[in-house]
Design a protein around this motif. Structure first.
Motif, mmCIF file in Angstrom:
data_model
loop_
_atom_site.group_PDB
_atom_site.id
_atom_site.type_symbol
_atom_site.label_atom_id
_atom_site.label_comp_id
_atom_site.label_asym_id
_atom_site.label_seq_id
_atom_site.Cartn_x
_atom_site.Cartn_y
_atom_site.Cartn_z
ATOM 1 N N ASN B 179 0.921 -0.715 0.528
ATOM 2 C CA ASN B 179 -0.248 0.109 0.233
ATOM 3 C C ASN B 179 1.361 1.026 -0.152
ATOM 4 O OD1 ASN B 179 -2.545 -1.233 -0.127
ATOM 5 N ND2 ASN B 179 -3.031 -1.781 1.746
ATOM 6 N N ASP B 312 -6.237 -1.477 -2.216
ATOM 7 C CA ASP B 312 -5.874 -2.443 -1.176
ATOM 8 C C ASP B 312 -4.590 -3.199 -2.120
ATOM 9 O OD1 ASP B 312 -5.175 -2.724 1.264
ATOM 10 O OD2 ASP B 312 -7.348 -4.514 0.533
ATOM 11 N N LYS B 314 -1.783 -5.068 -1.232
ATOM 12 C CA LYS B 314 -1.174 -5.893 0.135
ATOM 13 C C LYS B 314 -1.266 -7.031 -0.354
ATOM 14 C CE LYS B 314 -4.929 -6.029 3.663
ATOM 15 N NZ LYS B 314 -5.711 -5.114 4.705
#
Lengths: 85, 461
Positions: B179, B312, B314
């Motif tokens: 991120n 997102d 990650k």
């Protein structure tokens, strides 16, 4: 070794490094960096080629002496005179 | 016993580029590659007569022939490879697709500037300021300290939605951090993607790899494929040589390792710190169809898709994270050298979960990934109706097996070593974990580390 001979040797080296550049109208008194797309990585190549072709060593602190063709020739002249190659 | 000036571990883009530099200046150099095929993270394979590429979807850092001061022209000059040998063709354009907005960009930054003006009119001036900051930042300075790119960009771009959209391609094309990314890396990526852009050599990654190998061999370098390094031999904190998987010992003055920092330190004979292993890995689908996307009027080269207002980036909680994807359409470059339609779809994936599956479940789950990819095609480019002819999926487990990167971490460790030093005398790293990114970045990394440590003995020009 005379000015023109050394000049030609240097131009030959630059020609191999800067493949896409036109080297026919170089001004001996203007910095090579300003006339050609050359950065510090390319000057390293000039130094490496001098070592490879003529066993001439240029210590890091002398790199600025390679700024123009004229300064190259003045600086390298005595080194070419004793070059074993 | 032969003794080398430099042994290079890994015949990927960075290792090969480093090798060319050293061989060119008469060093006795040997590249050792465990895999039978060179290329490392950017490699290729064949299945049923089809040519498949792995790694980056496109080459970033597009530059025209003779264009001054560009990373691509710099590296070609350093490797003395003529520009036209790459036979580059440019992307049409690419898109960043979020639920509320859609931004297009191409190799001319004007398209992105114009789209930002349309979708985020209040961010037009801030974006111009960001461009200014990016252009004037010395991104390849080896002494830059890591700092959060999001924090820095947020000072300029106040609209979070735009910020998320701008970061999306940059993160998935090169961030080892989750991120966020290091600001220097952000600038490298920003320039390479939004200002310079995508292109593809004719016949893809194979062309680059074979050019590098040809140049390396011409210069007198030695390449041993199928030759893994088991151990880096160190005595009194200084390199003495390597021991191969076969048990053979090789002596060398210096080692340039391109296999990753944690992977390198793991095989050092004298135990040292184990650097952090990155979390980001991916699963990729290669889908071959009986039609080409352009036949359905689809001209995009790459689509960065995200189904949420925030992106997102990650480690996936499940095998794959289907909320976002990169859809690459390799037919849609200036020159199309495929006979069939091809779509590559990349999802963020979880190494540990893939690695834990038994063989039967593993194969079944791969099939599910393919189905998810096909549904995504139907959703994002519904006008494309074609018959699937062949598909292959590779997972974080595949990446780990063929590249040796721990946990299939494509972008390596989260702690980059920009000057390539390892703490062990005469052991240096280049490639992903040095911190220059993409195919062009990898080659520049190999060149600059070879120049600095092996040609100039660590002195700065």
């Amino acid at each position: 070794m005379d000015y023109q001979t050394i000049r030609k040797k240097i131009i030959d080296i630059i020609a191999e490094i800067a493949i896409d550049e036109d080297l026919s109208n170089l001004d001996d008194n203007i910095r090579l960096r300003e006339q050609l797309d050359m950065d510090s990585m390319d000057f390293l190549d000039v130094v490496m080629e001098l070592k490879k072709r003529y066993r001439i060593e240029v210590p890091t602190e002398d790199y600025m002496k390679l700024a123009t063709l004229k300064s190259c020739i003045e600086y390298l002249g005595p080194k070419f005179a004793v070059s074993p190659a | 016993m032969t003794k080398y000036d430099t042994v290079i571990i890994g015949a990927g883009m960075s290792g090969l580029a480093a090798g060319i530099r050293l061989a060119m200046f008469d060093q006795k150099v040997c590249i050792l590659e465990r895999h039978k095929i060179p290329g490392g993270l950017n490699s290729y394979y064949d299945r049923q007569g089809r040519k498949l590429d792995v790694g980056l979807h496109a080459m970033t850092n597009f530059a025209r022939q003779g264009e001054r001061g560009r990373p691509l022209t710099k590296l070609l000059k350093q490797l003395r490879i003529p520009y036209e040998q790459l036979e580059l063709s440019q992307q049409n354009f690419s898109r960043i697709v979020f639920p509320a907005h859609d931004l297009a960009f191409a190799n001319d930054p004007q398209l992105l500037i114009q789209d930002i003006g349309k979708h985020f009119p209040h961010q037009k001036d801030p974006f111009a300021r960001l461009l200014d900051v990016v252009i004037n930042f010395d991104d390849v300075n080896l002494s830059n300290k890591p700092q959060s790119a999001k924090e820095k960009v947020r000072e300029i771009i106040s609209d979070e939605y735009l910020l998320e959209m701008l970061f999306c391609p940059l993160l998935i094309y090169g961030s080892a951090w989750e991120n966020d990314m290091d600001f220097s890396q952000f600038v490298i990526m920003f320039k390479s993607i939004y200002l310079e852009g995508f292109s593809r050599p004719r016949n893809g990654v194979r062309t680059i790899i074979s050019l590098l190998i040809e140049k390396y061999k011409q210069a007198g370098g030695e390449l041993r494929l199928g030759t893994g390094v088991k151990k880096i031999d160190v005595e009194n904190e200084s390199v003495t040589g390597v021991t191969l998987d076969s048990g053979e010992s090789i002596r060398t003055d210096k080692i340039m390792s391109s296999i990753g920092l944690p992977e390198t330190m793991n095989i050092v004979s004298e135990k040292s710190d184990r650097p952090a292993v990155g979390n980001m890995s991916f699963a990729e689908n290669l889908l071959f169809f009986d039609k080409k996307p352009v036949e359905a009027g689809i001209k995009e080269t790459i689509i960065f898709y995200n189904d949420n207002d925030t992106y997102d980036y990650k480690k996936s909680r499940d095998l794959c994270d289907y909320r976002s994807a990169v859809i690459c359409l390799p037919n849609n470059f200036g020159t199309d050298d495929y006979d069939e339609g091809l779509i590559r779809i990349t999802f963020i994936a979880n190494f540990d979960q893939w690695n834990a599956l038994d063989r039967k479940t593993y194969l079944q789950k791969k099939k599910e990934v393919c189905n998810a990819a096909l549904s995504l095609v139907a959703k994002v480019i519904p006008q494309f109706q074609a018959k699937l002819l062949y598909h292959d999926v590779f997972t974080p487990k595949t990446i780990n097996r063929f590249t040796g990167h721990f946990k299939g971490a494509v972008y390596g460790t989260t702690e980059k070593v920009r000057d390539g030093r390892t703490g062990i005398k005469n052991l240096f790293i280049c490639g992903t974990d040095q911190g220059f990114l993409g195919i062009v970045g990898a080659m520049l990394s190999g060149i600059s580390m070879a120049n600095l440590h092996c040609l100039m003995n660590g002195e700065k020009a």
